[in-house]
Structures are given as C-alpha cells and as structure tokens.
Design a protein around this motif. Structure first.
Motif, PDB file in Angstrom:
ATOM      1  N   GLY A 118       3.915  10.621  20.710  1.00  0.00           N
ATOM      2  CA  GLY A 118       2.979   9.599  21.137  1.00  0.00           C
ATOM      3  C   GLY A 118       1.525   9.866  20.796  1.00  0.00           C
ATOM      4  O   GLY A 118       0.647   9.069  21.133  1.00  0.00           O
ATOM      5  N   GLU A 119       1.243  10.948  20.107  1.00  0.00           N
ATOM      6  CA  GLU A 119      -0.138  11.306  19.769  1.00  0.00           C
ATOM      7  C   GLU A 119      -0.349  11.246  18.259  1.00  0.00           C
ATOM      8  O   GLU A 119       0.415  11.835  17.484  1.00  0.00           O
ATOM      9  CB  GLU A 119      -0.441  12.722  20.272  1.00  0.00           C
ATOM     10  N   LYS A 120      -1.406  10.522  17.827  1.00  0.00           N
ATOM     11  CA  LYS A 120      -1.737  10.484  16.402  1.00  0.00           C
ATOM     12  C   LYS A 120      -2.232  11.871  15.995  1.00  0.00           C
ATOM     13  O   LYS A 120      -3.182  12.381  16.564  1.00  0.00           O
ATOM     14  CB  LYS A 120      -2.835   9.462  16.118  1.00  0.00           C
ATOM     15  N   ILE A 121      -1.567  12.458  14.996  1.00  0.00           N
ATOM     16  CA  ILE A 121      -1.977  13.793  14.545  1.00  0.00           C
ATOM     17  C   ILE A 121      -2.601  13.782  13.157  1.00  0.00           C
ATOM     18  O   ILE A 121      -3.181  14.756  12.732  1.00  0.00           O
ATOM     19  CB  ILE A 121      -0.819  14.805  14.594  1.00  0.00           C
ATOM     20  N   GLY A 122      -2.461  12.662  12.445  1.00  0.00           N
ATOM     21  CA  GLY A 122      -3.015  12.609  11.101  1.00  0.00           C
ATOM     22  C   GLY A 122      -2.399  11.495  10.293  1.00  0.00           C
ATOM     23  O   GLY A 122      -1.846  10.535  10.845  1.00  0.00           O
ATOM     24  N   VAL A 123      -2.485  11.641   8.962  1.00  0.00           N
ATOM     25  CA  VAL A 123      -1.945  10.643   8.049  1.00  0.00           C
ATOM     26  C   VAL A 123      -1.273  11.305   6.853  1.00  0.00           C
ATOM     27  O   VAL A 123      -1.653  12.407   6.448  1.00  0.00           O
ATOM     28  CB  VAL A 123      -3.030   9.668   7.529  1.00  0.00           C
ATOM     29  N   LEU A 124      -0.291  10.602   6.307  1.00  0.00           N
ATOM     30  CA  LEU A 124       0.295  10.917   5.011  1.00  0.00           C
ATOM     31  C   LEU A 124      -0.437  10.051   4.000  1.00  0.00           C
ATOM     32  O   LEU A 124      -0.531   8.830   4.181  1.00  0.00           O
ATOM     33  CB  LEU A 124       1.792  10.592   5.014  1.00  0.00           C
ATOM     34  N   ASP A 125      -0.958  10.662   2.958  1.00  0.00           N
ATOM     35  CA  ASP A 125      -1.747   9.972   1.942  1.00  0.00           C
ATOM     36  C   ASP A 125      -1.116  10.213   0.581  1.00  0.00           C
ATOM     37  O   ASP A 125      -0.850  11.366   0.210  1.00  0.00           O
ATOM     38  CB  ASP A 125      -3.184  10.514   1.978  1.00  0.00           C
ATOM     39  N   ILE A 126      -0.850   9.131  -0.154  1.00  0.00           N
ATOM     40  CA  ILE A 126      -0.300   9.251  -1.502  1.00  0.00           C
ATOM     41  C   ILE A 126      -1.142   8.395  -2.431  1.00  0.00           C
ATOM     42  O   ILE A 126      -1.381   7.217  -2.157  1.00  0.00           O
ATOM     43  CB  ILE A 126       1.180   8.820  -1.560  1.00  0.00           C
ATOM     44  N   ASP A 127      -1.589   8.985  -3.532  1.00  0.00           N
ATOM     45  CA  ASP A 127      -2.420   8.302  -4.526  1.00  0.00           C
ATOM     46  C   ASP A 127      -1.653   8.168  -5.834  1.00  0.00           C
ATOM     47  O   ASP A 127      -0.797   9.004  -6.152  1.00  0.00           O
ATOM     48  CB  ASP A 127      -3.690   9.103  -4.820  1.00  0.00           C
ATOM     49  N   ALA A 128      -2.012   7.139  -6.594  1.00  0.00           N
ATOM     50  CA  ALA A 128      -1.391   6.908  -7.896  1.00  0.00           C
ATOM     51  C   ALA A 128      -2.465   6.642  -8.946  1.00  0.00           C
ATOM     52  O   ALA A 128      -3.509   6.066  -8.637  1.00  0.00           O
ATOM     53  CB  ALA A 128      -0.442   5.718  -7.823  1.00  0.00           C
ATOM     54  N   PRO A 129      -2.198   7.032 -10.191  1.00  0.00           N
ATOM     55  CA  PRO A 129      -3.164   6.814 -11.266  1.00  0.00           C
ATOM     56  C   PRO A 129      -3.057   5.428 -11.894  1.00  0.00           C
ATOM     57  O   PRO A 129      -3.654   5.176 -12.936  1.00  0.00           O
ATOM     58  CB  PRO A 129      -2.807   7.909 -12.274  1.00  0.00           C
ATOM     59  N   ILE A 130      -2.285   4.534 -11.263  1.00  0.00           N
ATOM     60  CA  ILE A 130      -2.144   3.159 -11.742  1.00  0.00           C
ATOM     61  C   ILE A 130      -2.385   2.197 -10.579  1.00  0.00           C
ATOM     62  O   ILE A 130      -2.146   2.550  -9.426  1.00  0.00           O
ATOM     63  CB  ILE A 130      -0.745   2.896 -12.364  1.00  0.00           C
ATOM     64  N   THR A 131      -2.862   1.004 -10.880  1.00  0.00           N
ATOM     65  CA  THR A 131      -3.036   0.003  -9.827  1.00  0.00           C
ATOM     66  C   THR A 131      -1.673  -0.597  -9.472  1.00  0.00           C
ATOM     67  O   THR A 131      -0.707  -0.488 -10.251  1.00  0.00           O
ATOM     68  CB  THR A 131      -3.991  -1.125 -10.269  1.00  0.00           C
ATOM     69  N   ASN A 132      -1.610  -1.184  -8.285  1.00  0.00           N
ATOM     70  CA  ASN A 132      -0.398  -1.859  -7.814  1.00  0.00           C
ATOM     71  C   ASN A 132       0.836  -0.958  -7.782  1.00  0.00           C
ATOM     72  O   ASN A 132       1.947  -1.442  -7.984  1.00  0.00           O
ATOM     73  CB  ASN A 132      -0.095  -3.108  -8.658  1.00  0.00           C
ATOM     74  N   ARG A 133       0.652   0.335  -7.528  1.00  0.00           N
ATOM     75  CA  ARG A 133       1.789   1.261  -7.513  1.00  0.00           C
ATOM     76  C   ARG A 133       2.657   1.086  -6.268  1.00  0.00           C
ATOM     77  O   ARG A 133       3.873   1.277  -6.316  1.00  0.00           O
ATOM     78  CB  ARG A 133       1.262   2.707  -7.595  1.00  0.00           C
ATOM     79  N   PHE A 134       2.067   0.746  -5.138  1.00  0.00           N
ATOM     80  CA  PHE A 134       2.789   0.739  -3.872  1.00  0.00           C
ATOM     81  C   PHE A 134       3.018  -0.685  -3.366  1.00  0.00           C
ATOM     82  O   PHE A 134       2.169  -1.554  -3.538  1.00  0.00           O
ATOM     83  CB  PHE A 134       2.023   1.554  -2.822  1.00  0.00           C
ATOM     84  N   ASP A 135       4.192  -0.889  -2.744  1.00  0.00           N
ATOM     85  CA  ASP A 135       4.534  -2.198  -2.198  1.00  0.00           C
ATOM     86  C   ASP A 135       5.245  -2.026  -0.860  1.00  0.00           C
ATOM     87  O   ASP A 135       5.294  -0.916  -0.296  1.00  0.00           O
ATOM     88  CB  ASP A 135       5.388  -2.988  -3.195  1.00  0.00           C
ATOM     89  N   LYS A 136       5.813  -3.109  -0.355  1.00  0.00           N
ATOM     90  CA  LYS A 136       6.484  -3.085   0.958  1.00  0.00           C
ATOM     91  C   LYS A 136       7.711  -2.173   0.951  1.00  0.00           C
ATOM     92  O   LYS A 136       8.061  -1.587   1.978  1.00  0.00           O
ATOM     93  CB  LYS A 136       6.882  -4.500   1.388  1.00  0.00           C
ATOM     94  N   THR A 137       8.368  -2.029  -0.171  1.00  0.00           N
ATOM     95  CA  THR A 137       9.512  -1.113  -0.254  1.00  0.00           C
ATOM     96  C   THR A 137       9.038   0.326  -0.068  1.00  0.00           C
ATOM     97  O   THR A 137       9.631   1.091   0.696  1.00  0.00           O
ATOM     98  CB  THR A 137      10.252  -1.271  -1.600  1.00  0.00           C
ATOM     99  N   ASP A 138       7.956   0.693  -0.756  1.00  0.00           N
ATOM    100  CA  ASP A 138       7.376   2.029  -0.570  1.00  0.00           C
ATOM    101  C   ASP A 138       7.005   2.212   0.898  1.00  0.00           C
ATOM    102  O   ASP A 138       7.297   3.260   1.490  1.00  0.00           O
ATOM    103  CB  ASP A 138       6.119   2.206  -1.435  1.00  0.00           C
ATOM    104  N   GLN A 139       6.352   1.221   1.472  1.00  0.00           N
ATOM    105  CA  GLN A 139       5.937   1.314   2.870  1.00  0.00           C
ATOM    106  C   GLN A 139       7.138   1.566   3.781  1.00  0.00           C
ATOM    107  O   GLN A 139       7.103   2.471   4.623  1.00  0.00           O
ATOM    108  CB  GLN A 139       5.210   0.038   3.291  1.00  0.00           C
ATOM    109  N   HIS A 140       8.181   0.782   3.609  1.00  0.00           N
ATOM    110  CA  HIS A 140       9.367   0.917   4.463  1.00  0.00           C
ATOM    111  C   HIS A 140       9.935   2.339   4.397  1.00  0.00           C
ATOM    112  O   HIS A 140      10.152   2.977   5.428  1.00  0.00           O
ATOM    113  CB  HIS A 140      10.422  -0.105   4.043  1.00  0.00           C
ATOM    114  N   TYR A 141      10.171   2.824   3.190  1.00  0.00           N
ATOM    115  CA  TYR A 141      10.821   4.132   3.047  1.00  0.00           C
ATOM    116  C   TYR A 141       9.884   5.293   3.375  1.00  0.00           C
ATOM    117  O   TYR A 141      10.328   6.329   3.881  1.00  0.00           O
ATOM    118  CB  TYR A 141      11.436   4.284   1.656  1.00  0.00           C
ATOM    119  N   LEU A 142       8.600   5.139   3.118  1.00  0.00           N
ATOM    120  CA  LEU A 142       7.664   6.206   3.486  1.00  0.00           C
ATOM    121  C   LEU A 142       7.437   6.244   4.999  1.00  0.00           C
ATOM    122  O   LEU A 142       7.218   7.320   5.564  1.00  0.00           O
ATOM    123  CB  LEU A 142       6.350   6.058   2.722  1.00  0.00           C
ATOM    124  N   GLU A 143       7.515   5.111   5.663  1.00  0.00           N
ATOM    125  CA  GLU A 143       7.456   5.122   7.128  1.00  0.00           C
ATOM    126  C   GLU A 143       8.704   5.796   7.706  1.00  0.00           C
ATOM    127  O   GLU A 143       8.614   6.535   8.691  1.00  0.00           O
ATOM    128  CB  GLU A 143       7.276   3.703   7.673  1.00  0.00           C
TER     129      GLU A 143
END
Length: 153
Positions: A118-143
C-alpha cells in the motif's frame, strides 16, 4: 513473435528469477536486467526509488546509459507518474512538458508506479530510442510485471 507472447514469457521468467527472494534491491536489479535484455527497441530500463527525507525519486537499479540521479516529485515523466500514482505512456518525450532528458537518444517512455504493501516506493522507467514505442499492450503487461515484483518484495 507477437508482443503478448514475449511479455508472457518475460513475466514467467520474472517469477522464476525472483523465486522466494524478498530483498528489494536484488529483485529490482534482476528485474531491470531482465527487461533490458528481453524487450526490443529500448535503451534504458530501471527504477527510481522514493526517498522520504528529500521527498525525491532517487536512481535505483537500472540497465543502460548513465542516468539522472534525483528527480523531484511531480517533475518529468517519472515524478509525474509517481505523484499521480498512474502509469504514463509518452509517445514523444519532446512533446512532454517538463521532460527531463537524461539521455538525448530517448524518444519515448513508459513509467509504472511501484506500490508495496500500500505504499508508493518508486517507479519502473523504460525508455526507447524511437517514438511511439509503447502502447496499451506494453502498459498491461508491464503493470503485471510490477505486480509480480511487488508480490515478492
């Protein structure tokens, strides 16, 4: 390989790698390495952890180029995702007001809050060298990835 397939494999691998380990730093370290080695078209994967004494996010375990060490809560993509406790997908970081450019090669980003007991401890951060790399599918599975990690730490 379809995106869903490699994410299912990554999440299965994460469960196996974590096993019964509960050490947060060890688990974050292996998680960052797993993502960095497994996800196509990314150039950074890691964690920023909340430091109560400074009220900032501080660089945690990661894979990739040298990164910003401290991020103010509410600043940049990471600080905003943490403050709002919500996943952020930024298709083009140059269009995100207040983006913090730690690596000029990064063009898109996804940030997922990490909550343990129940306590926020931080974030997972992922960067890409291309635009539009991440979408709702990435969000679902990374969550889901974050939930597996949270359960073990």
């Amino acid at each position: 390989m379809p995106k869903e397939s490699y994410y299912r494999l990554i999440n299965k691998q994460l469960s196996a790698v974590l096993g019964d380990e509960t050490n947060l730093i060890a688990n974050l370290s292996n998680s960052a390495a797993l993502l960095f080695e497994s996800l196509p078209d990314i150039n950074w994967a890691g964690f920023y952890l909340y430091e109560k004494t400074s009220d900032e996010l501080v660089l945690g375990p990661f894979q990739g180029k040298v990164a910003c060490i401290r991020i103010k809560i509410g600043a940049g993509v990471c600080g905003t995702a943490f403050k709002n406790n919500t996943t952020l997908i930024v298709k083009d970081v140059s269009k995100f007001k207040g983006h913090i450019a730690c690596d000029a090669a990064s063009k898109s980003e996804i940030v997922i809050p990490i909550v343990i007991n129940g306590e926020k401890i931080g974030v997972l951060d992922i960067d890409a060298p291309i635009t539009n790399r991440f979408d709702k599918t990435d969000q679902h599975y990374l969550e889901l990835f974050a939930k597996i990690l949270q359960k073990n730490s």
